[in-house]
Design a protein around this motif. Structure first.
Motif, PDB file in Angstrom:
ATOM      1  N   ARG A 105      -0.819   6.592   2.833  1.00  0.00           N
ATOM      2  CA  ARG A 105       0.116   6.793   1.770  1.00  0.00           C
ATOM      3  C   ARG A 105       0.768   8.029   2.137  1.00  0.00           C
TER       4      ARG A 105
ATOM      5  N   ASP B 188      -6.708   4.717   3.163  1.00  0.00           N
ATOM      6  CA  ASP B 188      -5.580   4.441   2.392  1.00  0.00           C
ATOM      7  C   ASP B 188      -4.719   5.612   2.054  1.00  0.00           C
TER       8      ASP B 188
ATOM      9  N   HIS C  97     -12.846   3.687   3.369  1.00  0.00           N
ATOM     10  CA  HIS C  97     -11.316   2.959   3.159  1.00  0.00           C
ATOM     11  C   HIS C  97     -10.393   3.866   2.328  1.00  0.00           C
TER      12      HIS C  97
ATOM     13  N   LEU D 245       0.850  -1.284  -0.069  1.00  0.00           N
ATOM     14  CA  LEU D 245      -0.122   0.042  -0.127  1.00  0.00           C
ATOM     15  C   LEU D 245       0.839   1.352   0.058  1.00  0.00           C
ATOM     16  N   THR D 246       1.923   1.319   0.995  1.00  0.00           N
ATOM     17  CA  THR D 246       2.453   2.632   1.116  1.00  0.00           C
ATOM     18  C   THR D 246       4.010   2.614   0.355  1.00  0.00           C
TER      19      THR D 246
END
Lengths: 195, 329
Positions: free
Chosen positions: B222, B218, B214, B172-173
């Motif tokens: 980030r 998210d 969500h 994700l990051t």
């Protein structure tokens, strides 16, 4: 099937019809676009699927696709090392024809797990030969017709080649050598150019 | 011709069988020469000349007269062309003839490839029984296979590096993940490098997720990852270890004051509102810190647990602040 054979098919399709066409055929045949590793082994059915898919996608007869593959193997610039290895077979086209019987052994000198077709050459006199090929996939003989035609060019020999169908499970190629010194042919130095 | 009487071979026949032979009379003069050797001599006509005027012996050494040549049979020979003694020697063997002369047969040995290139040799320069052509073929096959192996190895190496990178990365990051942290901490402790460790937990992150969805959550994660990267050095390890939990390892930093400043800057940056699809998301960060001094090589878990304890002390003290574990004492 040895990866080397699948890889040659891949390079033939890519170099002849372009990356996009190769990607389309690979995808339709369920093969990753990165294709094959020449030193690994793949299931035999993949080769058959790839050939059938290529013929369908290119809208060309399977035999023609295979014959073009054979010509490509000798004449394309990317495969000069293969052409050289084949030329080690003999100093004349007839020498080369006779060396076909040793081809599987020559192949295994480099890659012990490489399976190549078995060849039997029958000399019929007056420049006529019959070359029997044990096919690896149906139409292997057509690959050999293309390859022999390109090799004859390479030696400067004028030959008539014809696929004579099947004989007891083997494919038959008839070879008529009309003129062994028809043209100059391509130069072949025993020692490869220095890298 | 006389040396060949026993077998009735002409020099031409002998040359076909042994294109690199030298036939000598008892006086050490050249009677016959194979066609490949003749090619190497580049137009000189050595027939009738003394062997030692045309060739020189590198091994055995110390032979200077025709009489000495009688000692050659049975020895390994290394022979050079007289006018080109800097070139690589040919190797060979001499046998006595019935007439008291010598028959010497030579080969290029391991220097075959260089010789073929240098003298532009062809198939016709080798006897059909000679395996020279097969050796040239093998060398080319070997080179082609080696080239493929090298290519395959490079591509596998590339794939391995990419897979390892992927295995240690939070998708994700783009930060490192817990696996990367668990691999790095024990090795840092074992090396005895002093370092600071921060355990960071976002405040109010659940509210962002619950109210804005969500996708907004998210986006915030980030954004936080970016803030952590900005406030740390490239040699620091920044990992996302849980939903909204992060760990930062800062090798070489063990001063409380300096670590406290970095923690405060992280809190300040993370506390700035983040816009997502026209709405402002507000989170902040609570941080627990600990120093590597006082932990043994196998105490990575205790170190993380202590940073965790310090983090919860920060949370209980009202969030958006940083505390050191030792400060709790």
């Amino acid at each position: 099937m040895h990866g080397l054979i699948n890889r040659s098919l891949q390079c033939f399709l890519r170099d002849t019809y372009g990356v996009t066409v190769w990607a389309q055929i690979a995808s339709a045949a369920g093969v990753g676009v990165e294709g094959f590793e020449p030193l690994l082994t793949y299931d035999d059915s993949i080769t058959e699927t790839l050939v059938a898919t290529a013929a369908l996608h290119l809208n060309r007869p399977r035999d023609t696709v295979l014959e073009d593959l054979g010509t490509y193997l000798v004449s394309h610039d990317n495969l000069q090392s293969l052409r050289r290895l084949l030329r080690f077979g003999g100093v004349s086209f007839v020498d080369f024809l006779h060396s076909m019987e040793d081809l599987p052994e020559h192949g295994r000198l480099g890659l012990p797990d490489l399976d190549l077709p078995d060849f039997t050459l029958i000399e019929q006199g007056q420049g006529a030969f019959r070359l029997y090929v044990t096919p690896m996939i149906a139409g292997t003989g057509h690959v050999m017709v293309g390859l022999l035609r390109a090799m004859a060019d390479d030696y400067g020999a004028l030959v008539l080649l014809e696929h004579g169908g099947q004989d007891q499970g083997r494919e038959v190629i008839s070879v008529h050598l009309l003129d062994k010194n028809h043209a100059d042919g391509r130069r072949f130095d025993l020692a490869a150019a220095e890298r | 011709m006389q040396i060949l009487d026993g077998l009735g071979l002409s020099p031409a026949s002998l040359s076909q069988l042994m294109p690199m032979h030298i036939g000598l009379c008892p006086q050490g003069r050249i009677l016959s020469l194979g066609r490949t050797l003749a090619h190497l001599l580049q137009g000189q006509d050595p027939i009738g000349k003394a062997f030692l005027d045309v060739f020189s012996l590198r091994r055995p050494a110390g032979l200077h007269s025709a009489k000495d040549l009688q000692n050659l049979p049975g020895q390994r020979l290394q022979i050079c062309l007289r006018d080109r003694e800097k070139t690589e020697p040919l190797r060979g063997l001499a046998v006595p003839t019935a007439q008291g002369g010598l028959l010497i047969n030579l080969s290029f040995g391991i220097r075959l490839i260089e010789a073929v290139r240098q003298h532009a040799l062809t198939d016709a320069d080798f006897a059909p029984t000679d395996l020279a052509i097969e050796m040239l073929y093998l060398v080319e096959v070997k080179n082609a296979v080696m080239q493929e192996l090298r290519r395959l190895n490079l591509s596998l190496q590339g794939a391995k590096v990419a897979a390892e990178e992927q295995a240690l990365t939070d998708t994700l990051t783009g930060l490192r993940n817990r696996r990367a942290l668990e691999a790095r901490l024990p090795s840092l402790l074992a090396q005895g490098v002093d370092f600071g460790l921060m355990h960071i937990d976002l405040d109010f992150f659940k509210q962002v997720n619950d109210t804005l969805g969500h996708a907004a959550g998210d986006h915030v994660l980030r954004h936080v990852a970016q803030s952590l990267t900005i406030e740390t050095r490239s040699s620091d390890l920044v990992a996302r270890v849980g939903g909204d939990e992060f760990v930062v390892v800062l090798p070489g930093l063990s001063g409380k004051e300096r670590l406290g400043q970095i923690a405060q800057r992280i809190i300040d940056r993370v506390s700035q509102p983040v816009e997502f699809e026209g709405k402002l998301c507000r989170v902040s960060a609570s941080i627990g810190l600990t120093l590597s001094t006082g932990y043994g090589a196998t105490e990575a878990d205790r170190m993380i647990a202590d940073a965790d304890a310090a983090l919860y002390a920060s949370k209980h003290a009202g969030r958006a602040q940083a505390r050191f574990f030792s400060a709790l004492g």
